[in-house]
Write a protein that holds these residues in place. Structure first.
Motif, PDB file in Angstrom:
ATOM      1  N   LEU A 172       0.822  -0.994  -0.234  1.00 46.96           N
ATOM      2  CA  LEU A 172      -0.032   0.317   0.021  1.00 46.96           C
ATOM      3  C   LEU A 172       1.153   1.289  -0.216  1.00 46.96           C
ATOM      4  N   VAL A 173       1.904   1.430   0.998  1.00 47.90           N
ATOM      5  CA  VAL A 173       2.384   2.612   0.241  1.00 47.90           C
ATOM      6  C   VAL A 173       3.744   2.537  -0.784  1.00 47.90           C
ATOM      7  N   PHE A 174       4.477   1.433  -1.443  1.00 49.54           N
ATOM      8  CA  PHE A 174       5.064   1.775  -2.279  1.00 49.54           C
ATOM      9  C   PHE A 174       3.862   1.535  -3.362  1.00 49.54           C
ATOM     10  N   SER A 175       2.376   1.853  -3.636  1.00 53.51           N
ATOM     11  CA  SER A 175       1.557   1.568  -4.729  1.00 53.51           C
ATOM     12  C   SER A 175       2.142   2.840  -5.379  1.00 53.51           C
ATOM     13  N   GLY A 176       2.925   3.673  -5.593  1.00 52.30           N
ATOM     14  CA  GLY A 176       3.177   4.879  -6.196  1.00 52.30           C
ATOM     15  C   GLY A 176       1.904   5.699  -6.721  1.00 52.30           C
ATOM     16  N   GLY A 177       0.820   5.750  -5.620  1.00 52.42           N
ATOM     17  CA  GLY A 177       0.033   6.971  -6.232  1.00 52.42           C
ATOM     18  C   GLY A 177      -0.820   7.440  -5.614  1.00 52.42           C
ATOM     19  N   MET A 178      -1.208   6.995  -4.334  1.00 54.31           N
ATOM     20  CA  MET A 178      -1.262   8.337  -3.454  1.00 54.31           C
ATOM     21  C   MET A 178      -0.221   8.944  -2.168  1.00 54.31           C
ATOM     22  N   LEU A 179       0.909   8.457  -1.847  1.00 55.02           N
ATOM     23  CA  LEU A 179       1.943   8.717  -1.115  1.00 55.02           C
ATOM     24  C   LEU A 179       2.304   9.444  -1.545  1.00 55.02           C
ATOM     25  N   SER A 180       3.776  10.427  -1.185  1.00 49.20           N
ATOM     26  CA  SER A 180       4.588  11.415  -2.203  1.00 49.20           C
ATOM     27  C   SER A 180       5.679   9.977  -1.651  1.00 49.20           C
ATOM     28  N   LEU A 181       6.613   9.423  -2.107  1.00 47.14           N
ATOM     29  CA  LEU A 181       7.700   9.060  -2.127  1.00 47.14           C
ATOM     30  C   LEU A 181       8.651  10.168  -2.183  1.00 47.14           C
ATOM     31  N   THR A 189      13.226   5.687  -3.386  1.00 48.96           N
ATOM     32  CA  THR A 189      12.525   4.967  -3.183  1.00 48.96           C
ATOM     33  C   THR A 189      11.432   4.352  -4.830  1.00 48.96           C
ATOM     34  N   GLU A 190      11.744   5.244  -5.197  1.00 45.85           N
ATOM     35  CA  GLU A 190      10.682   5.051  -6.383  1.00 45.85           C
ATOM     36  C   GLU A 190      10.650   3.164  -7.088  1.00 45.85           C
ATOM     37  N   PRO A 191      12.020   2.996  -7.363  1.00 53.39           N
ATOM     38  CA  PRO A 191      12.593   1.814  -7.918  1.00 53.39           C
ATOM     39  C   PRO A 191      11.566   0.288  -7.575  1.00 53.39           C
ATOM     40  N   LEU A 192      10.898   0.628  -5.997  1.00 54.65           N
ATOM     41  CA  LEU A 192      10.454   0.086  -5.606  1.00 54.65           C
ATOM     42  C   LEU A 192       8.902  -0.225  -5.576  1.00 54.65           C
ATOM     43  N   THR A 193       8.505   0.650  -6.395  1.00 50.56           N
ATOM     44  CA  THR A 193       7.518   0.430  -7.058  1.00 50.56           C
ATOM     45  C   THR A 193       7.004  -1.028  -7.884  1.00 50.56           C
ATOM     46  N   TYR A 194       7.870  -1.032  -8.041  1.00 49.89           N
ATOM     47  CA  TYR A 194       7.902  -1.794  -9.931  1.00 49.89           C
ATOM     48  C   TYR A 194       7.334  -3.191  -9.056  1.00 49.89           C
TER      49      TYR A 194
END
Length: 433
Positions: free
Chosen positions: A196-205, A209-214
């Motif tokens: 949920l945290v690393f969905s990349g849509g609702m929370l600014s990352l 950490t953005e590569p973790l969304t994949y």
């Protein structure tokens, strides 16, 4: 999975192992019996309860505006991930000793996992149907037509099924890694939070950490739901709501006429162009209009303006004064129509205004007064459009190729987690006896 039989001499011998396909059917039958007799069916009413709660929360905004649609998409992804993860988090670790024993007796791990994949697919399909039905029942206004089929329900159902199934296979792998149900249930919250945290849509990352969304099911899941809901083409209403709440807020400051008129003359700015095009309706009387004109520095020039009958404007006014007509019509109402741009240009060229161009003036007003002056609806519409343009996300494009890509991404997750679960269980014999 090997049959023990006796020959004519009474000696027991090991029969040939059943094939992988036969083993898949045997274990699938076992899982279906567990669904009925061990209360595994309880996941369906639980899915209905979760869907009902979420539907009541998002129904007034989902598919209505950009913010509400994105929030609704995230909520639906959460429902799918929750359902999928808790379908299979204990199914392997709770019978690990049985699996180990049967594996040593000839059970194929691939057959065992394949049976679980078939069973979990049926379970996820049922949960998807329940979720769509219950959310629609609670008031979520789903569109009628989809991009791939004639029914949006079918298109959305495919996406929700893939999200749920991918989460299910992730949880199946976690169950294969865990030695006990306690370990599995301890790890599960961390898996959910990561998704949920690393969905990349609702929370600014943070950028790092953005590569973790994949590596999350939630990332393509959120994107595909948001794309199918046509998020980018929905109005952005947060600014409008904020302005409405600020109507009574006071605004004060110091400004010069030149600053105001220069700002309203910048036609390279789209917002200013829209404001300049706003129509202004002025109601006055003939007498009040004459007094205003006589006080203007261009009045003498106006008096010399020739008219169609060969006279001038001044001569006509003098004639009306002589007959008493101007006094008679002094209270006659006059409606004047102009635009903000025309008014700004007139004031910018007025000598009296130019004489006080740099004079400072302190003003105090309210947001509501400013909105009433320039047009509240036009201002809100303009701000909504600009905010929507600024919030545009290419990943949410309502496009077939875009949605198909996310489906393939989710299918890749399903296959990868199923393979990882299979490989992990192949080492089950290395457990301590």
């Amino acid at each position: 999975m090997a049959d023990m039989r006796e020959n004519g001499a009474g000696r027991r011998f090991r029969a040939r192992h059943r094939g992988r396909g036969a083993q898949v059917l045997i274990y699938l039958g076992k899982l279906l019996r567990m669904f009925v007799y061990q209360s595994d069916w309880k996941v369906l009413p639980m899915a209905a309860l979760i869907a009902g709660l979420v539907g009541m929360v998002v129904r007034r905004r989902f598919f209505i505006n950009m913010e509400g649609t994105l929030m609704g998409a995230f909520a639906m992804v959460c429902v799918c991930i929750w359902n999928g993860c808790f379908n299979s988090i204990q199914v392997i670790c709770r019978e690990r000793d049985v699996i180990k024993r049967e594996h040593r007796s000839g059970m194929h791990i691939s057959s065992y996992i394949a049976a679980h994949m078939l069973y979990q697919a049926l379970l996820c399909l049922a949960q998807t149907g329940v979720t769509l039905y219950i959310t629609a029942l609670t008031g979520v206004q789903y569109p009628r037509e989809g991009l791939f089929t004639r029914w949006y329900f079918v298109d959305a159902g495919i996406s929700m099924f893939l999200i749920t199934y991918a989460s299910d296979m992730l949880s199946l792998w976690v169950s294969a890694l865990s030695r006990t149900t306690t370990t599995a249930m301890t790890v599960m919250p961390f898996v959910l939070i990561f998704q949920l945290v690393f969905s990349g849509g609702m929370l600014s990352l943070p950028a790092w950490t953005e590569p973790l969304t994949y590596f999350t099911v939630s990332n393509p899941g959120l994107k595909v739901i948001a794309a199918q809901a046509d998020t980018n083409d929905r109005p952005f209403v947060t600014i409008s709501n904020m302005i409405e709440k600020m109507r009574d807020s006071e605004i004060s400051g110091t400004v010069t006429p030149g600053q105001v008129l220069d700002a309203l003359s910048d036609e390279e700015n789209q917002a200013v162009r829209d404001i300049r095009g706003t129509e202004i309706n002025v109601s006055t009387t003939f007498g009040a209009l004459r007094e205003t004109l006589e006080g203007a520095d261009f009045y003498e020039e106006l008096r010399n303006t020739p008219l169609d009958d060969g006279t001038t404007f001044g001569e006509t006014i003098d004639m009306l004064d002589a007959t008493g007509a101007t006094q008679e019509y002094a209270d006659m109402p006059i409606e004047a129509h102009t635009t903000v741009g025309e008014l700004v240009d007139m004031l910018s060229n007025d000598k009296n205004v130019r004489a006080h161009w740099d004079d400072s003036h302190t003003f105090t007003t309210t947001v509501g007064n400013v909105l009433d002056l320039i047009g509240e609806e036009q201002t809100k519409l303009l701000l909504e459009e600009k905010a929507a343009e600024a919030s545009y996300v290419p990943a949410y494009d309502n496009d077939r190729a875009n949605i198909a890509f996310y489906w393939l991404h989710l299918i890749a997750f399903i296959i990868a987690f199923a393979l990882l679960a299979t490989v992990t269980l192949e080492f089950i014999d290395k457990d301590k006896r």
